[in-house]
Design an enzyme around this catalytic site. Sequence first.
Site, short mmCIF file in Angstrom:
data_model
loop_
_atom_site.label_atom_id
_atom_site.label_comp_id
_atom_site.label_asym_id
_atom_site.label_seq_id
_atom_site.Cartn_x
_atom_site.Cartn_y
_atom_site.Cartn_z
N CYS A 133 0.81 -1.23 0.00
CA CYS A 133 0.00 0.00 0.00
C CYS A 133 0.85 1.28 0.00
CB CYS A 133 -0.95 0.00 1.19
SG CYS A 133 -2.11 -1.37 1.13
N HIS A 271 -3.48 7.10 2.08
CA HIS A 271 -3.85 5.78 1.55
C HIS A 271 -5.22 5.41 2.10
CE1 HIS A 271 -4.14 1.60 0.82
NE2 HIS A 271 -3.84 1.24 2.06
N ASN A 301 -10.24 -0.26 -0.39
CA ASN A 301 -8.78 -0.16 -0.32
C ASN A 301 -8.20 -0.77 -1.60
OD1 ASN A 301 -6.06 -0.59 0.13
ND2 ASN A 301 -6.31 -1.21 2.27
O1 UT7 Z 1 -3.83 -1.35 3.29
C1 UT7 Z 1 -2.80 -1.61 4.24
C2 UT7 Z 1 -3.23 -1.07 5.50
N1 UT7 Z 1 -4.43 -1.75 5.91
C3 UT7 Z 1 -5.11 -1.28 6.91
O2 UT7 Z 1 -4.74 -0.25 7.41
C4 UT7 Z 1 -6.27 -2.08 7.43
C5 UT7 Z 1 -6.34 -1.91 8.90
N2 UT7 Z 1 -7.36 -2.75 9.56
C6 UT7 Z 1 -8.67 -2.53 9.42
O3 UT7 Z 1 -9.11 -1.67 8.69
C7 UT7 Z 1 -9.59 -3.34 10.29
O4 UT7 Z 1 -8.81 -4.10 11.19
C8 UT7 Z 1 -10.53 -4.29 9.51
C9 UT7 Z 1 -11.57 -3.49 8.78
C10 UT7 Z 1 -9.73 -5.13 8.51
C11 UT7 Z 1 -11.24 -5.21 10.49
O5 UT7 Z 1 -11.98 -4.41 11.42
P1 UT7 Z 1 -11.81 -4.63 12.99
O6 UT7 Z 1 -12.73 -3.69 13.64
O7 UT7 Z 1 -10.35 -4.49 13.33
O8 UT7 Z 1 -12.28 -6.10 13.19
P2 UT7 Z 1 -11.50 -7.29 13.87
O9 UT7 Z 1 -10.56 -7.92 12.89
O10 UT7 Z 1 -10.96 -6.89 15.20
O11 UT7 Z 1 -12.69 -8.28 14.15
C12 UT7 Z 1 -13.72 -7.96 15.11
C13 UT7 Z 1 -14.86 -8.91 14.88
C14 UT7 Z 1 -14.42 -10.36 14.79
O12 UT7 Z 1 -15.42 -11.18 15.35
P3 UT7 Z 1 -15.24 -11.80 16.82
O13 UT7 Z 1 -13.99 -12.62 16.76
O14 UT7 Z 1 -15.12 -10.62 17.73
O15 UT7 Z 1 -16.49 -12.58 16.99
C15 UT7 Z 1 -14.35 -10.60 13.30
O16 UT7 Z 1 -14.52 -11.95 12.96
O17 UT7 Z 1 -15.46 -8.59 13.64
C16 UT7 Z 1 -15.54 -9.76 12.84
N3 UT7 Z 1 -15.47 -9.40 11.44
C17 UT7 Z 1 -16.57 -9.18 10.71
N4 UT7 Z 1 -17.87 -9.21 11.02
C18 UT7 Z 1 -18.76 -8.94 10.05
C19 UT7 Z 1 -14.38 -9.25 10.67
N5 UT7 Z 1 -14.75 -8.91 9.42
C20 UT7 Z 1 -16.12 -8.87 9.43
C21 UT7 Z 1 -17.08 -8.59 8.43
N6 UT7 Z 1 -18.39 -8.64 8.79
N7 UT7 Z 1 -16.76 -8.29 7.16
#
Ligand code: UT7
Length: 348
Positions: A133, A271, A301
């Site tokens: 990225c 980004h 993204n």
């Molecule tokens: O491009 C390079 C740089 N990239 C970034 O900067 C990305 C940075 N990270 C993010 O934007 C976020 O971490 C994400 C959008 C990828 C994920 O969001 P989050 O709020 O950090 O979610 P998480 O990974 O902590 O997951 C929290 C919960 C989990 O469920 P449990 O284990 O708490 O039951 C995930 O399984 O959210 C769940 N989850 C979803 N639920 C519904 C993860 N993705 C989804 C989804 N729909 N699409």
Amino acid sequence: MRELVSVDHAGVGLITSPPPGRRAAVVAGVAGHVPEQALANSDLESRFDTSDEWIRSRTGIRRRHLAGPDEATSDLAVAAGVKALKAAGSKDSPDLVILATSTPDHPCPATAPAVAARLGLGGVAAFDIGAVCSGFVYGLAVANGVIAGGAASTVLLIGADVFSTILNPADRSTNAVFGDGAGAMVLRAGNSAAPGAIHAIDLGSDGNLTDLITVRGGGSRFPERDGEDRWFAMQGQAVYRHAVRRMTESSRKALAATGWEPEQVDRFVAHQANARILATVGTELGIPPDRVYSNVEMVGNTVAASIPLALADAHADGSLAAGDRVLLTAFGGGATWGSVTLSWPRLA
Ligand code: UT7
């Protein structure tokens, strides 16, 4: 690089900042291209246990575009390149084509030479940059360096990725975030005080964080491309934290090297990883929210394409005006990060 001010071997990074009146890269044209097929959040609800509400509230994304089965990274790169060259006018053609991508058409060779040839630029220097990225910002540093050093007069810099080909079909998190696209910029030799000139560049990396964003298989370490190892994997929360920290710190360094206070930035184009990251970094820097540009809602993204696509959209919708002080920043796999300050030129 000729304008090197400092390299900190403890890993703090690299800063360049040409003094006024020197040869520098000047933005001459910018354009974006996304594939035709758009995928709304509601389309993901049939494939995953997810919801439009979850995706919008956690990322700010409403839709993303997906390449067709016969559409590779070079196809998107060529489409964006054609538009950027047209936007820049026919003054002189590029001496160098740089393609920032982590989804090349093939693991070997690089994709940039094929892109250059298809653009009718056969014979020019052409290579890929793999900084995920941060690839476009790294590419800007290289383009600026070769122009400032006199090795090139015009550079076509493209960021393009087709991440849909490496997303794990079982991973709702990454499928919600990433989209395919390309963005391109033409940079020409000019004066560092001219409108459109690149001012300061800050680049950094931390290879201890390699595992945060990875496709494990298919390289020389794990040549097999089987099972889970063939897919892109991201430790989302850790990436989020590092992205906020590094984009903020790197932006501060680029601003300091330029001599700008955060409130002097007219347009902050980061980004487009996640709307919450953009807002947090803007707040940390003290840049008013209405100056933080975002198109993540419409494209997701798009990895190396993200910044040039955002610049093209901002130019097209009037969010960027001639003379604007612009701050770019990115964080990506590697881990890599970087920031660039520039003034926005009067473009066609
Ligand atoms: O491009 C390079 C740089 N990239 C970034 O900067 C990305 C940075 N990270 C993010 O934007 C976020 O971490 C994400 C959008 C990828 C994920 O969001 P989050 O709020 O950090 O979610 P998480 O990974 O902590 O997951 C929290 C919960 C989990 O469920 P449990 O284990 O708490 O039951 C995930 O399984 O959210 C769940 N989850 C979803 N639920 C519904 C993860 N993705 C989804 C989804 N729909 N699409």
